[in-house]
Motif scaffolding. Structure first.
Motif, short mmCIF file in Angstrom:
data_model
loop_
_atom_site.label_atom_id
_atom_site.label_comp_id
_atom_site.label_asym_id
_atom_site.label_seq_id
_atom_site.Cartn_x
_atom_site.Cartn_y
_atom_site.Cartn_z
N GLU A 62 -7.72 60.37 -37.81
CA GLU A 62 -9.13 60.75 -37.83
C GLU A 62 -9.78 60.42 -39.18
O GLU A 62 -10.86 60.92 -39.49
CB GLU A 62 -9.28 62.24 -37.54
CG GLU A 62 -8.89 62.62 -36.12
CD GLU A 62 -9.26 64.04 -35.79
OE1 GLU A 62 -10.16 64.24 -34.96
OE2 GLU A 62 -8.66 64.98 -36.38
N THR A 63 -9.13 59.58 -39.94
CA THR A 63 -9.58 59.28 -41.31
C THR A 63 -10.55 58.10 -41.38
O THR A 63 -10.99 57.73 -42.46
CB THR A 63 -8.37 58.92 -42.19
OG1 THR A 63 -7.63 57.88 -41.52
CG2 THR A 63 -7.47 60.12 -42.39
N PHE A 64 -10.86 57.48 -40.26
CA PHE A 64 -11.54 56.19 -40.18
C PHE A 64 -10.58 55.09 -40.62
O PHE A 64 -9.61 55.32 -41.35
CB PHE A 64 -12.85 56.17 -40.97
CG PHE A 64 -13.96 56.89 -40.25
CD1 PHE A 64 -14.71 56.25 -39.27
CD2 PHE A 64 -14.25 58.22 -40.54
CE1 PHE A 64 -15.72 56.91 -38.59
CE2 PHE A 64 -15.26 58.90 -39.86
CZ PHE A 64 -16.00 58.24 -38.88
N MET A 65 -10.87 53.90 -40.13
CA MET A 65 -9.93 52.78 -40.23
C MET A 65 -9.42 52.52 -41.64
O MET A 65 -8.22 52.38 -41.87
CB MET A 65 -10.59 51.52 -39.67
CG MET A 65 -9.69 50.31 -39.62
SD MET A 65 -8.33 50.47 -38.44
CE MET A 65 -9.18 50.09 -36.90
N ASN A 66 -10.34 52.43 -42.62
CA ASN A 66 -9.94 51.98 -43.96
C ASN A 66 -9.15 53.02 -44.74
O ASN A 66 -8.73 52.73 -45.86
CB ASN A 66 -11.15 51.50 -44.77
CG ASN A 66 -12.16 52.60 -45.00
OD1 ASN A 66 -12.08 53.66 -44.39
ND2 ASN A 66 -13.12 52.35 -45.87
N LEU A 67 -8.94 54.21 -44.16
CA LEU A 67 -8.12 55.23 -44.82
C LEU A 67 -6.93 55.64 -43.93
O LEU A 67 -6.34 56.71 -44.13
CB LEU A 67 -8.97 56.46 -45.15
CG LEU A 67 -10.09 56.25 -46.17
CD1 LEU A 67 -10.93 57.52 -46.32
CD2 LEU A 67 -9.54 55.82 -47.53
N SER A 68 -6.57 54.78 -42.99
CA SER A 68 -5.50 55.10 -42.04
C SER A 68 -4.19 55.45 -42.73
O SER A 68 -3.41 56.28 -42.24
CB SER A 68 -5.27 53.91 -41.10
OG SER A 68 -6.42 53.60 -40.36
N GLY A 69 -3.93 54.83 -43.88
CA GLY A 69 -2.67 55.06 -44.58
C GLY A 69 -2.46 56.51 -44.99
O GLY A 69 -1.33 56.99 -45.05
N LEU A 70 -3.55 57.22 -45.29
CA LEU A 70 -3.44 58.63 -45.68
C LEU A 70 -2.85 59.46 -44.55
O LEU A 70 -2.01 60.33 -44.76
CB LEU A 70 -4.81 59.17 -46.09
CG LEU A 70 -5.49 58.50 -47.28
CD1 LEU A 70 -6.87 59.10 -47.51
CD2 LEU A 70 -4.62 58.64 -48.53
N SER A 71 -3.30 59.19 -43.34
CA SER A 71 -2.80 59.92 -42.18
C SER A 71 -1.36 59.53 -41.87
O SER A 71 -0.51 60.39 -41.63
CB SER A 71 -3.68 59.63 -40.97
OG SER A 71 -3.17 60.25 -39.81
#
Length: 209
Positions: A62-71
């Protein structure tokens, strides 16, 4: 347990856009497994499922695409799955859209660079590794009859709703994506690559990338 992540952007306005092919693939896997992706953990919507006889966690960040790595990193920590490396077998499978592959095709890779995909860039950057399995769903325009490739239009195209005909083609590929995950889990990524990375115009599927 294995972690199977589909990439996309949260929000109903993005639901049926090319960039959300990964989310749609996770929904298809959930449907086949009889579960609903609705639990919130690790900055993602998740569901525990049995896929091909193995316990997996299905996840849509649910972080939006450009922050997927955090999830992805948060989920790996929570599940105590090691970060994939050259010496550590990957417990991570990521499904995402790929403009460089025509709509209607699917390809699997054991590792690799981002190729301009912001979600992939984020995952590799946060994990510090490119050694994770990726299932890439083609969303690009097919070549013309002369073989000339048509560029699909980048960001505007990726974030615009797909047409009914395009969704019909994608629907069939989502079944392939689900079967690809199942084969990776049961028979390994090598066999899955042999099965799904079909040859195009007499060349191997990855020869032009």
């Amino acid at each position: 347990m294995k972690l199977v992540v589909g990439l996309g952007n949260p929000g109903i306005e993005y639901q049926f856009t090319p960039h959300n092919a990964g989310f749609l693939a996770i929904d298809r896997l959930a449907e086949r497994s009889g579960v609903t992706v609705a639990n919130r953990r690790g900055k993602a919507l998740t569901a525990r499922a049995i896929v091909a006889g193995q316990e997996v966690l299905l996840a849509k960040p649910e972080t939006f695409m450009n922050l997927s790595g955090l999830s992805v990193a948060a989920l790996l920590r929570e599940l105590e799955i090691p970060v994939p490396s050259a010496s550590e077998k990957s417990g991570l499978i990521v499904i995402y859209d790929e403009l460089a592959i025509p709509l209607g095709q699917l390809r699997i890779r054991e590792r690799g660079s981002a190729g301009g995909h912001n979600g992939v860039k984020s995952i590799s950057s946060v994990l510090g590794s490119e050694e994770w399995i990726r299932i890439r769903i083609g969303v690009g325009k097919p070549p013309t009859t002369t073989g000339r490739e048509i560029k699909a239009g980048g960001t505007n195209y990726l974030l615009s709703p797909m047409r009914k005909m395009e969704l019909g083609v994608l629907d069939e590929v989502l079944d392939d994506a689900a079967r690809a995950v199942e084969m990776v889990l049961t028979d390994g990524v090598g066999k899955a690559m042999n099965e799904f990375n079909r040859k195009v115009n007499g060349e191997s599927a990855d020869s032009k990338e």
